[in-house]
Design a protein around this motif. Sequence first.
Motif, PDB file in Angstrom:
ATOM      1  N   SER A   1       0.825  -1.200   0.000  1.00  0.00           N
ATOM      2  CA  SER A   1       0.000   0.000   0.000  1.00  0.00           C
ATOM      3  C   SER A   1       0.860   1.252   0.000  1.00  0.00           C
ATOM      4  CB  SER A   1      -0.908   0.002   1.231  1.00  0.00           C
ATOM      5  OG  SER A   1      -0.149   0.192   2.412  1.00  0.00           O
ATOM      6  N   PRO A   2       0.366   2.348  -0.556  1.00  0.00           N
ATOM      7  CA  PRO A   2       1.126   3.607  -0.498  1.00  0.00           C
ATOM      8  C   PRO A   2       1.444   4.028   0.932  1.00  0.00           C
ATOM      9  CG  PRO A   2      -0.651   3.764  -2.102  1.00  0.00           C
ATOM     10  CD  PRO A   2      -0.856   2.467  -1.375  1.00  0.00           C
ATOM     11  N   ALA A   3       0.537   3.769   1.864  1.00  0.00           N
ATOM     12  CA  ALA A   3       0.784   4.159   3.249  1.00  0.00           C
ATOM     13  C   ALA A   3       1.988   3.402   3.814  1.00  0.00           C
ATOM     14  CB  ALA A   3      -0.458   3.895   4.096  1.00  0.00           C
TER      15      ALA A   3
ATOM     16  N   LEU B   1       7.862   3.387   5.248  1.00  0.00           N
ATOM     17  CA  LEU B   1       9.232   2.890   5.121  1.00  0.00           C
ATOM     18  C   LEU B   1      10.186   4.025   4.727  1.00  0.00           C
ATOM     19  CD1 LEU B   1       8.339  -0.407   3.242  1.00  0.00           C
ATOM     20  CD2 LEU B   1       9.476  -0.322   5.462  1.00  0.00           C
ATOM     21  N   VAL B   2       9.815   4.785   3.730  1.00  0.00           N
ATOM     22  CA  VAL B   2      10.665   5.897   3.287  1.00  0.00           C
ATOM     23  C   VAL B   2      10.771   6.949   4.377  1.00  0.00           C
ATOM     24  CG1 VAL B   2      10.931   7.749   1.600  1.00  0.00           C
ATOM     25  CG2 VAL B   2      10.127   5.499   0.858  1.00  0.00           C
ATOM     26  N   GLY B   3       9.677   7.226   5.049  1.00  0.00           N
ATOM     27  CA  GLY B   3       9.692   8.237   6.103  1.00  0.00           C
ATOM     28  C   GLY B   3      10.596   7.861   7.256  1.00  0.00           C
ATOM     29  N   HIS B   4      10.594   6.569   7.619  1.00  0.00           N
ATOM     30  CA  HIS B   4      11.480   6.153   8.706  1.00  0.00           C
ATOM     31  C   HIS B   4      12.943   6.300   8.295  1.00  0.00           C
ATOM     32  CE1 HIS B   4      12.531   4.065  12.418  1.00  0.00           C
ATOM     33  NE2 HIS B   4      13.457   3.431  11.715  1.00  0.00           N
ATOM     34  N   ALA B   5      13.270   5.969   7.057  1.00  0.00           N
ATOM     35  CA  ALA B   5      14.635   6.158   6.575  1.00  0.00           C
ATOM     36  C   ALA B   5      15.033   7.623   6.647  1.00  0.00           C
ATOM     37  CB  ALA B   5      14.762   5.639   5.144  1.00  0.00           C
ATOM     38  N   ARG B   6      14.155   8.496   6.213  1.00  0.00           N
ATOM     39  CA  ARG B   6      14.482   9.926   6.203  1.00  0.00           C
ATOM     40  C   ARG B   6      14.627  10.464   7.628  1.00  0.00           C
ATOM     41  NH1 ARG B   6      11.052  11.260   2.672  1.00  0.00           N
ATOM     42  NH2 ARG B   6      12.516  11.391   0.941  1.00  0.00           N
ATOM     43  N   ARG B   7      13.736  10.072   8.527  1.00  0.00           N
ATOM     44  CA  ARG B   7      13.826  10.555   9.917  1.00  0.00           C
ATOM     45  C   ARG B   7      15.096  10.051  10.602  1.00  0.00           C
ATOM     46  NH1 ARG B   7       8.422   9.216   9.627  1.00  0.00           N
ATOM     47  NH2 ARG B   7       8.784   7.238  10.705  1.00  0.00           N
ATOM     48  N   THR B   8      15.477   8.828  10.304  1.00  0.00           N
ATOM     49  CA  THR B   8      16.679   8.287  10.933  1.00  0.00           C
ATOM     50  C   THR B   8      17.925   8.994  10.422  1.00  0.00           C
ATOM     51  OG1 THR B   8      15.597   6.118  11.116  1.00  0.00           O
ATOM     52  CG2 THR B   8      17.983   6.178  11.408  1.00  0.00           C
ATOM     53  N   LEU B   9      17.970   9.294   9.157  1.00  0.00           N
ATOM     54  CA  LEU B   9      19.104  10.041   8.616  1.00  0.00           C
ATOM     55  C   LEU B   9      19.206  11.424   9.237  1.00  0.00           C
ATOM     56  CD1 LEU B   9      18.966   9.150   4.821  1.00  0.00           C
ATOM     57  CD2 LEU B   9      20.751   8.513   6.434  1.00  0.00           C
TER      58      LEU B   9
END
Length: 663
Positions: free
Chosen positions: A618-620, A625-633
Motif C-alpha cells: 500500500s502507499p501508506a 518505510l521511506v519516512g522512517h529512513a528519512r527521519r533516521t538520517l
Amino acid sequence: TTWNVSAELGAALDPELHHDLALTLASERPGTVDVWWRAAGEPYAEARRVAGMQLVPDGQPHEYVWKVSGLRGAGDATDVRSGVAGLRFSFQGEVLRGLRLTRIELRSDLDPVRGAAGPPLIRVQKDFAFCDGVALPVGAALTAQAAADGADELRLLVGASGGGSVSGPPEQPVLLELATALSRQRLELRRDEPWRELRLPLPAGGVDDSGRAVSARVISGPPGAAALLGRVLQVGPAPPRAERGARPTLVLYLEDTLRADRLSSYGYARETDPHLAAVAREGALMERVIASANWTRPAMASVFTSLPPPAHGNRSFRDKLPRGLVTLAEAFAADGYLVLSFTSNYHAGAWAGLDQGVDLQLEPEAFGTPLAPDTRTAGRIHPFIEQALAEYGDLPLLLLVHSLDPHAPYQPDPADLRALAPGGRPPQGDGHTARSLRYDAEVLGNDHWLARLDEALSAQGLADDAILCFLSDHGEAFGEHGAVEHHDQLYQQELSVPWVLRWPGRIAPGTRIARLASHIDVAPTLAGLAGVPRPEGWMGADLSAALRGGPEPPPAAAFSESLRIAGQRDPVHELAVVIWPHKLVLRLQGEQLVPLRLFDLEADPGEARDILHAGDVSPARFNALVGHARRTLQAVNSVPGDSDADGLDPARQSWMREMGYLK
C-alpha cells in the motif's frame, strides 16, 4: 613538489603512554601533510605513514594534531611494542609557496601533571589492557578521598610505564608509596610487568572523612618513568549476592559475523550450536533481529549506545564514538557495576572509542590479534573470562566479550570440521560450499567455548543469578545475491542476527519474542532487566517486560546502513528499513533517497522477488518505510564526533586488509 621536515627524538617514545604530536603552521595555499614515523635503527617506510591531512589555506596559524600512541609495526611480535624514535612530515602541493612552520610539539600524558594543580583522568595502558587513571612521574604525589559510606577496602590497579629503552635490559623499578590512615605500602613496579591489583584497608567512615584520604607518591624511578594508577575498581566489599536483588552478573557474549540462519536454534539443519540451543530452551529467543549495519564498527556502536549509525556517527574506520554519548558500560558503571571488556576485534574496542565507560578493557593484542594465524579467539579469551569471574564475581559485574570467530578466513578446528562434514570428509578447495562448511565448523567451535563460559559461571556460584545475553554484530554471505563475506549488501544474510537471553527464574524457559528487534534495543533491554536507570537519548525499545512474560512494546521499524567510504571497496551509501514483513532498500544520492528493492520477508525470506514495482504494498506502508529512513538520517546527534587521529598504523592496516575492510 614535496618538502620534508624530520625530527629525531633523543629516546624512543614509550608506547604505553599516549602522545599528542602537534604542528603549528600557517599556509597561504592549499596542500596536504603526511606524517611518517620509525623505530630506533629503522628507515622511514611507506608502511609507517598517515597520509593526507588537509591544510587550511587562509594564511593564519593553525594547530594540526595527531595521536601517536599505539603506532605499531606490521609484522612480528617483537615489533608490536616498538616506540617511535623519529618523525618526518611531508608537505605537498602549492603550500610550499606560502608556508610558515612555527612549532613542532610532543605532549605526553605526563605533561599536564607537571604543570597543573591536579593530574587529569586519562586512558592508561599496560600490555594492551586499558583503564581510566592517572600517570604520575617521579617526584609527583596525589591525594584523593575515599568517600563511600561503609566501605572498608579500596581496590585499584597499579603499574609502571616509561624509563629506559623498550628493547633494552630491565631498568630500575618505579618505587610507589600508597598510604591510608591504616596502612602504608611501598611497591616496586616495572614496565614489563602487567597490571597489579592492590587492596588498601580504609577506616570506617564518619562525620569527619579526613582519615579516609588515600595518598600516592612516586619516590624514585629511571628518567622518563611514571607510575600508573588505574581507575578504582571497587570501594569496599560488595554486599552478599542474596542481598543484591536486581543487580545480577551480566555477561554480553558477542560472536562476530554470525548469521541467524546458520544456527540450529534458528532452524538450521546442521547442529552448529548445541549449547546455544540449550540456552535458548532455558531462556528466550528473539525471532526477528536486524543488525544496524553490515559490519562491526557501526553495528557495535549501535549496540552500546542504543542509537542508529547516523545518530552515533561511528560509521567508518576514520570515525570514533563521540565522548558525549552515554554507553551501555557507562550506564551500568553509574549504577555501581564493575565493567570489564574483552574484545578481539579492533572495531569493537578502544580504536573505535567503544571502550568508553569500561573499567578495564583488554584489546585484541591481548588475545593474539593480529599476529595469530586464525580468527579463532573464543578459546584465547576464555582464560581471561575465568579469571575475571573468579576475581570479581563478588561484585556487581558487567562482562563484555567479543570473539572474532567465525570471521573469515575460516580456519576451524579439524575435529569440528569433520564433525559437520558429510561422511566426515570435508570438501576441498575454496568454493562457496567448502568455505560455508568451514564457517559452520567455526560456529560449532565457538559454541564449545560458550559452554565453557557456563561452566565458569557455575564454578563461581553465579549461574543461577546471571543474565547471559548472546548476540552477533552482523551476518555473512556465501554467494547469495552475488555477495561474499559482509560489508557488501543489505540482504538478510548480512543483517539477520541471533539474540538469545537467559536469566534463571526471571525469564521463562522457551520464551520466544516475535516482535521485530534491532541492535538499538539491546542496551535498553539489558538495563531494564538489571534495574539500571535508562539514560536520556537512547532510542531503542526496552523489551525486558516482554521477556518476563508481560506485553510486548508496540511494533517498530528497524534501520540498517551500509556505508563504504573512499579507500574501501566501491564507495556507496545504502539503507534498509524493515516494518515487518516489508523491507525497503534505498540508496542515498546526494540528498535524494532512491528506492532500489522491496521485499516481503514473510512470504519471501530469501529475498528472491523484488516487489518494488509490483503494486503489492500500500502507499501508506511504502511512505512509512521511506519516512522512517528519512527521519533516521536526520537523527544526527548534537554531540560533536571524534575523528580518529590515530589513523591506520601498519598493524591495523594489515589486519584491515586481511579482514577484507580495505582494498
